[in-house]
Write an enzyme that holds these catalytic residues in place. Structure first.
Site, PDB file in Angstrom:
ATOM      1  CE1 TYR A 195      -5.822   2.603   3.717  1.00 56.46           C
ATOM      2  CE2 TYR A 195      -4.819   2.068   5.819  1.00 56.46           C
ATOM      3  CZ  TYR A 195      -5.104   2.988   4.840  1.00 56.46           C
ATOM      4  OH  TYR A 195      -4.698   4.303   4.970  1.00 56.46           O
ATOM      5  CG  HIS A 197      -5.387   1.941  10.551  1.00 56.09           C
ATOM      6  ND1 HIS A 197      -4.065   2.315  10.578  1.00 56.09           N
ATOM      7  CD2 HIS A 197      -5.721   1.692  11.851  1.00 56.09           C
ATOM      8  CE1 HIS A 197      -3.620   2.282  11.818  1.00 56.09           C
ATOM      9  NE2 HIS A 197      -4.624   1.911  12.614  1.00 56.09           N
ATOM     10  CG  HIS A 242      -2.217  -2.538   7.615  1.00 58.72           C
ATOM     11  ND1 HIS A 242      -3.178  -2.318   8.575  1.00 58.72           N
ATOM     12  CD2 HIS A 242      -1.833  -1.292   7.186  1.00 58.72           C
ATOM     13  CE1 HIS A 242      -3.365  -1.010   8.717  1.00 58.72           C
ATOM     14  NE2 HIS A 242      -2.562  -0.374   7.884  1.00 58.72           N
TER      15      HIS A 242
END
Length: 401
Positions: free
Chosen positions: A196, A194, A191
């Site tokens: 993060y 977004h 990931h």
């Protein structure tokens, strides 16, 4: 799949392309409707449980592809209540039950490796420490953190990682990937989107470092690529995917040139694939549907977004997944036009565990209930949405696309 410049509206009407087969590396899918990674806050004490087994198997189909909710790579990775991890043996065993049940349905499942970075609060950190990040700058008061008691609070100031500490975090990603494979997962999605942790290094609106991890595009891409190299070296490229969102400003994750950033990441991923002689499983890019408030309503923004996604898709040399607000029609158009090989669905999959079957039949869809997205109930709003076969005796609301 190349971009299809000969696409016609008639093509879309005759075939629902998201339910056609697709192969990526060793994975042969019966359709292109992917369960998107979604935080659901049902893992009490950070451990997957029987509710997770049911939730994921409900959404499994023969030859289908699922991505788990964001899964913590370490004790410092969290920023939401009751999210699962993959760094303890108990968590690995909890996930093993989920994976075994999904595989029994004939589906394929990847674990999304997640570190929220500064999008956290001391209540989620060991010893009430400050969250780690690329920066000491906190997320603005425009956003708030969800607390364990369901209240909201301001994001605190994070602690910028020292250059000497970064390799320890890279190791956490690598070990989490190995743990995922031990749990039986078919692969992992890193990931990097977004707002993060990885995105906090990528975006120049956040990353204000003056060391080798800040400043130039090459430096800002360094942390992501170190994570990718470490994970690929341990579990193999064919089991690794990457998610990015260069144009999304979620939790202040802005960049002065989203296209240049996206292309820089893709250039490095393509180079890695060339060096290895094999491809990553896929690249997952989120549609730029979350834009800065001052940009909302600006004429031409939708076409600019579409052009950005097309350029990223054309640049990447491998399977391309897209997500963000897709309907059946938008998904099938994206596949037919060659703008995506796979389409990940979030909210529609929450309320429609048999989404693939409904798409095949063009059947009505259950409405989702936002108020239950992040509660901790193991059934309500999680595993109690009805299947088509159950709806004759159900009072659940539904809506046609």
């Amino acid at each position: 799949m190349a971009m299809n410049d000969n696409y016609s509206e008639a093509t879309s009407e005759s075939t629902c392309h998201v339910v056609t087969p697709f192969s990526m590396g060793k994975f042969h899918l019966s359709h292109r409707v992917v369960l998107a990674p979604m935080t659901r806050c049902r893992a009490l004490n950070g451990i997957p449980n029987e509710a997770h087994v049911l939730y994921y198997t409900q959404r499994s189909t023969e030859g289908g592809f699922l991505i788990t909710e964001g899964t913590h790579i370490s004790p410092t990775a969290g920023g939401f209540p009751h999210c699962p991890g993959i760094y303890t043996e108990e968590q690995v065993e909890g996930w093993r039950k989920v994976v075994d049940a999904v595989h029994a349905k004939g589906a394929i499942i990847f674990c999304q490796l997640w570190h929220v970075g500064r999008a956290s609060h001391p209540v989620y950190q060991p010893g009430w420490a400050a969250p780690i990040s690329s920066t000491n700058k906190p997320i603005s008061k425009r956003w708030s953190v969800l607390m364990p008691d369901a209240s909201h609070a301001e994001y605190p100031a994070p602690r910028a990682l020292l250059s000497s500490e970064i390799q320890e975090v890279v190791e956490h990603y690598r070990q989490a990937a190995c743990n995922a494979i031990r749990a039986g997962f078919d692969g992992v999605e890193i990931h990097g989107a977004h707002g993060y942790l990885i995105d906090q290094f990528l975006k120049d609106g956040i990353n204000d470092r003056t060391d080798e991890y800040g400043g130039s595009l090459a430096n800002r891409c360094k942390f992501l690529m170190e994570v990718v190299y470490a994970v690929v070296s341990s579990i193999g490229a064919e089991r690794v995917a990457v998610r990015i969102s260069p144009a999304i400003d979620h939790i202040d994750a802005t960049d002065t040139s989203p296209l240049a950033l996206g292309l820089a990441v893709i250039e490095r991923l393509n180079k890695l694939q060339e060096e290895l002689g094999c491809k990553l499983t896929y690249l997952h890019v989120t549609q730029p549907r979350f834009i800065a408030r001052e940009e909302r309503g600006r004429q031409g923004i939708e076409e600019e977004d579409a052009q950005l996604m097309r350029k990223l898709r054309r640049a990447y040399q491998g399977p391309f997944m897209s997500s963000g607000g897709y309907t059946r029609e938008l998904g099938t158009d994206a596949v037919a036009r060659g703008e995506a090989d796979l389409v990940a669905y979030g909210r529609l999959f929450i309320s429609n565990p048999d989404l693939v079957e409904r798409f095949k039949m063009n059947a009505p869809l259950n409405k989702y209930d936002r108020t239950t997205f992040y509660t901790h109930a193991p059934v309500v709003g999680y595993t109690d949405y009805p299947f088509l076969s159950e709806e004759s005796g159900s009072n659940m609301p539904y809506a046609c696309l």
